[in-house]
Design a protein around this motif. Structure first.
Motif, PDB file in Angstrom:
ATOM      1  N   GLY A   1       0.786  -1.226   0.000  1.00  6.99           N
ATOM      2  CA  GLY A   1       0.000   0.000   0.000  1.00  6.99           C
ATOM      3  C   GLY A   1       0.818   1.276   0.000  1.00  6.99           C
ATOM      4  O   GLY A   1       0.271   2.362   0.229  1.00  6.99           O
ATOM      5  N   ARG A   2       2.117   1.152  -0.294  1.00  6.90           N
ATOM      6  CA  ARG A   2       2.987   2.323  -0.279  1.00  6.90           C
ATOM      7  C   ARG A   2       3.768   2.416  -1.588  1.00  6.90           C
ATOM      8  O   ARG A   2       3.891   1.452  -2.346  1.00  6.90           O
ATOM      9  CB  ARG A   2       3.970   2.254   0.893  1.00  6.90           C
ATOM     10  CG  ARG A   2       3.305   2.218   2.259  1.00  6.90           C
ATOM     11  CD  ARG A   2       2.661   3.543   2.609  1.00  6.90           C
ATOM     12  NE  ARG A   2       3.664   4.592   2.760  1.00  6.90           N
ATOM     13  CZ  ARG A   2       3.389   5.900   2.814  1.00  6.90           C
ATOM     14  NH1 ARG A   2       2.132   6.311   2.699  1.00  6.90           N
ATOM     15  NH2 ARG A   2       4.350   6.779   2.953  1.00  6.90           N
TER      16      ARG A   2
ATOM     17  N   PHE B   1      -4.858   8.232   4.083  1.00  7.00           N
ATOM     18  CA  PHE B   1      -4.224   8.123   2.763  1.00  7.00           C
ATOM     19  C   PHE B   1      -3.100   9.156   2.692  1.00  7.00           C
ATOM     20  O   PHE B   1      -3.209  10.191   2.032  1.00  7.00           O
ATOM     21  CB  PHE B   1      -5.271   8.358   1.666  1.00  7.00           C
ATOM     22  CG  PHE B   1      -4.872   7.835   0.309  1.00  7.00           C
ATOM     23  CD1 PHE B   1      -4.607   6.490   0.105  1.00  7.00           C
ATOM     24  CD2 PHE B   1      -4.776   8.695  -0.779  1.00  7.00           C
ATOM     25  CE1 PHE B   1      -4.244   6.007  -1.143  1.00  7.00           C
ATOM     26  CE2 PHE B   1      -4.420   8.228  -2.037  1.00  7.00           C
ATOM     27  CZ  PHE B   1      -4.146   6.882  -2.219  1.00  7.00           C
TER      28      PHE B   1
ATOM     29  N   ALA C   1       1.046   7.020  -0.422  1.00  5.26           N
ATOM     30  CA  ALA C   1       0.149   5.869  -0.314  1.00  5.26           C
ATOM     31  C   ALA C   1      -0.397   5.531  -1.693  1.00  5.26           C
ATOM     32  O   ALA C   1      -0.439   6.377  -2.596  1.00  5.26           O
ATOM     33  CB  ALA C   1      -0.993   6.175   0.643  1.00  5.26           C
TER      34      ALA C   1
ATOM     35  N   ALA D   1      -3.650   2.978  -3.552  1.00  2.00           N
ATOM     36  CA  ALA D   1      -4.789   2.088  -3.304  1.00  2.00           C
ATOM     37  C   ALA D   1      -5.711   2.097  -4.514  1.00  2.00           C
ATOM     38  O   ALA D   1      -5.743   3.050  -5.296  1.00  2.00           O
ATOM     39  CB  ALA D   1      -5.554   2.535  -2.062  1.00  2.00           C
TER      40      ALA D   1
ATOM     41  N   ARG E   1      -0.886   8.785  -4.042  1.00  4.06           N
ATOM     42  CA  ARG E   1      -0.775  10.156  -3.534  1.00  4.06           C
ATOM     43  C   ARG E   1       0.647  10.652  -3.768  1.00  4.06           C
ATOM     44  O   ARG E   1       1.528  10.582  -2.915  1.00  4.06           O
ATOM     45  CB  ARG E   1      -1.145  10.239  -2.060  1.00  4.06           C
ATOM     46  CG  ARG E   1      -1.323  11.703  -1.700  1.00  4.06           C
ATOM     47  CD  ARG E   1      -1.698  12.000  -0.315  1.00  4.06           C
ATOM     48  NE  ARG E   1      -1.107  13.282   0.030  1.00  4.06           N
ATOM     49  CZ  ARG E   1      -1.024  13.761   1.245  1.00  4.06           C
ATOM     50  NH1 ARG E   1      -1.499  13.064   2.269  1.00  4.06           N
ATOM     51  NH2 ARG E   1      -0.472  14.936   1.468  1.00  4.06           N
TER      52      ARG E   1
END
Length: 634
Positions: A340-341, A431, A435, A437, A450
């Motif tokens: 998720g990064r 978020f 990040a 997603a 982001r």
């Protein structure tokens, strides 16, 4: 014929027997296409008829030779679009005429023996008339011979050189228009590449990987004819050439065109440069032009509210397989991001120099996403595939191309815009910066990261082409109350300069190390993985390299740098500009470039040359915008 054997060697079948070789170089000249087709390769090369005349002996030539002891130098007449040089006791005059003619458009006959073609003096007469007027001595001598013969060009006029992706051991050295002047460099690059694994220099301008499957025969025909006819024409920095376009477009092409998009091209794809009001177009110039104020308004929309940009021109890759994480840990010099990064990911060669800079995202530990320079998609896929585990299927990488399109929103209101079109929690806590997603944007399923090349609060949104229009409509509708505006790549350039952000093929090239380029903070020197170039990168960190990338504020009036200008220090040329432009939000001219590390932190004494005039410059160490990264991370 040429056949690849099961053991990876090549079998070259000739009428005098077979030759087995580890490496095969297609240096086929006029027959480069035919040789390429033997291995399933369609090369973007085309032959053009080219004419020049040779005069009888001229007394003016004899006088010059006697007085100076030298031959008359090679000269180019840009007004006449012709060239001339001494040929024995006379002169040679040639031209790249507008009314040019393709030779043997689709195939080259195997029985062609380099015979000369029938001259067509009428076709080059307009240029010769100018030449005879500019050089009156030609009017007083006879013409000994008119030569007409074919030679090959790639779409941009540069050679096609290097290893071919997907065909290990198969190389090209084609489209070498000026054999005597270019042949030595081509041969040196190829020999270095075969023996050392690297050409020994940045040869991107002639790398065969700068073209993909989109460079079809019809495209090549259009671009070669355009390039030939403009051989001696000056191209302005804001001039976009029209032949062979539009070729690749995204679903938003017509929508953005209706909004005033002025188009450029990147790896065959139409890209919005800026948005013009009705009746306004680019006026070609070396100085600031008609786009200047309008680009400034696009920048203001981002910095003061929210901006929306199409970013489909980035290269996108998907990596999967049980060995994906281990492979990525070796191919990239960075620390791998957790699930998720995202992270910035330099990629190094064996000598520790950069061969790529990317954004690497860990979607869910099973799937990884990479974004990078769009122009280098074929170039980087060649590198990725050459370093995959051998034949075990544990790692799979796919270049997504236009299977995935992109949008970006940026500015202080970007989060509020995004929050209105998704059910996902996009607060800073849920978020945060870097990040990534999956989330729906309106009705469109998207991958959202982001991160923003603007250096502002922002998001990159990746979406399948069939959903791009829906995502765009949702974002523009939601952004209305925040004054959302469209911005193109010229505004993006102005925005990234305020953050001292570099870019591939300009600030980041295979001749710079990560310390020199300022990317060493993203290199995980201490990680366990033996990443490619690790030993050399550690040596560069110990020794410090030779250069430093720096951003400069330039006291410029009505013109900005475009790249390759000289950087002076204390009256001596010490470095070179890589890119730059006008930073509209900061209201100043900015240049980025390399200087020796010994002077890289001196406060004054710098000048940067623009259009032949030196302008006072000073190093700008901290970003002009959001120097503490509070808005970008907040």
């Amino acid at each position: 014929d040429i056949v690849r054997r099961p053991d990876g060697l090549w079998r070259v079948i000739t009428n005098k027997g077979d030759v087995i070789a580890e490496h095969v170089v297609n240096a086929g000249g006029l027959w480069a296409r035919e040789v390429g087709r033997m291995v399933g390769l369609e090369l973007p090369v085309l032959a053009m008829e080219h004419m020049y005349l040779i005069t009888e002996d001229m007394p003016e030539v004899a006088d010059w030779n006697k007085k100076t002891g030298t031959e008359i130098i090679h000269a180019v007449d840009f007004d006449g679009e012709l060239y001339l040089r001494q040929e024995r006791g006379g002169m040679l005059m040639g031209t790249y005429e507008k009314a040019n003619k393709v030779w043997s458009e689709f195939t080259t006959p195997w029985n062609f023996g380099h015979e000369l073609l029938e001259p067509d003096i009428d076709r080059i007469a307009p240029s010769l008339e100018v030449g005879f007027r500019h050089f009156p001595a030609f009017q007083k001598t006879g013409i000994k011979q008119i030569i007409n013969g074919p030679f090959t060009f790639a779409p941009d006029g540069n050679p096609l050189v290097g290893p071919v992706r997907g065909l290990p051991g198969f190389w090209v050295a084609c489209g070498v228009m000026a054999g005597f002047s270019q042949g030595g460099g081509v041969g040196l690059a190829l020999s270095n590449w075969m023996i050392e694994g690297d050409p020994g220099a940045d040869i991107w301008a002639m790398d065969v990987a700068r073209y993909g499957d989109w460079a079809t025969m019809a495209y090549t025909n259009a671009k070669v004819r355009e390039n030939y006819s403009r051989r001696f024409s000056i191209r302005f920095p804001n001039e976009e050439l029209p032949a062979g376009r539009p070729l690749k477009t995204t679903p938003l092409y017509d929508t953005l065109a209706a909004r005033g998009a002025q188009w450029g091209v990147s790896y065959g794809l139409e890209v919005p440069l800026w948005y013009a009001p009705e009746g306004v177009t680019d006026e070609f110039s070396w100085r600031r032009s008609t786009d200047f104020d309008h680009v400034g308004k696009e920048v203001a929309a981002v910095r003061n509210g929210a901006g929306l940009s199409e970013i489909s021109n980035f290269a996108k890759y998907k990596v999967t397989g049980e060995g994906a994480a281990g492979w990525l840990d070796r191919i990239f010099a960075c620390k791998l991001p957790r699930r998720g990064r995202m992270t910035l990911a330099p990629m190094l060669k064996d000598d520790g120099k950069l061969i790529g800079d990317f954004t690497l995202a860990n979607i869910d530990d099973a799937e990884w996403f990479i974004a990078g320079s769009g122009i280098a998609e074929q170039y980087h896929m060649r590198w990725f595939e050459a370093h995959l585990p051998k034949d075990d299927g544990s790692v799979r990488i796919e270049a997504l191309g236009q299977k995935l399109t992109g949008l970006a929103i940026a500015g202080p209101k970007a989060r509020e815009v995004l929050a209105k079109v998704t059910r996902a929690d996009v607060s800073n806590a849920a978020f945060p910066f870097m990040a990534v997603a999956r989330m729906d944007i309106g009705m469109a399923p998207c991958l959202v990261g982001r991160v923003s090349y603007t250096g502002d609060l922002g998001y990159e949104i990746w979406v399948a082409p069939e959903y791009q229009r829906a995502a765009y409509q949702a974002l523009t509708a939601a952004g209305g109350e925040f004054g959302i505006g469209l911005f193109g790549s010229r505004a993006l350039n102005a925005l990234r300069l305020e953050k001292n952000y570099g870019s591939w093929a300009r600030e980041y090239r295979p001749i710079y190390g990560p310390v020199e380029a300022g990317l060493d903070r993203f290199v995980a020197y201490g990680k366990d993985a033996d990443f490619i170039g690790k030993e050399a990168a550690l040596a560069e960190r110990r020794e410090g390299g030779k250069l430093r990338l720096r951003a400069f504020i330039v006291e410029a009036a009505d013109a900005d740098v475009i790249g390759d200008e000289a950087i002076w220090h204390d009256g001596v040329v010490r470095g070179w500009v890589t890119s730059g432009g006008y930073a509209h939000n900061a209201k100043t001219s900015v240049a980025m470039g390399y200087v020796p590390k010994e002077i890289a932190d001196r406060p004054d004494g710098f000048e940067i040359e623009i259009l032949g005039k030196r302008h006072t410059a000073r190093i700008q160490a901290a970003p002009l915008f959001d120097a503490n990264f509070e808005r970008m991370r907040g």
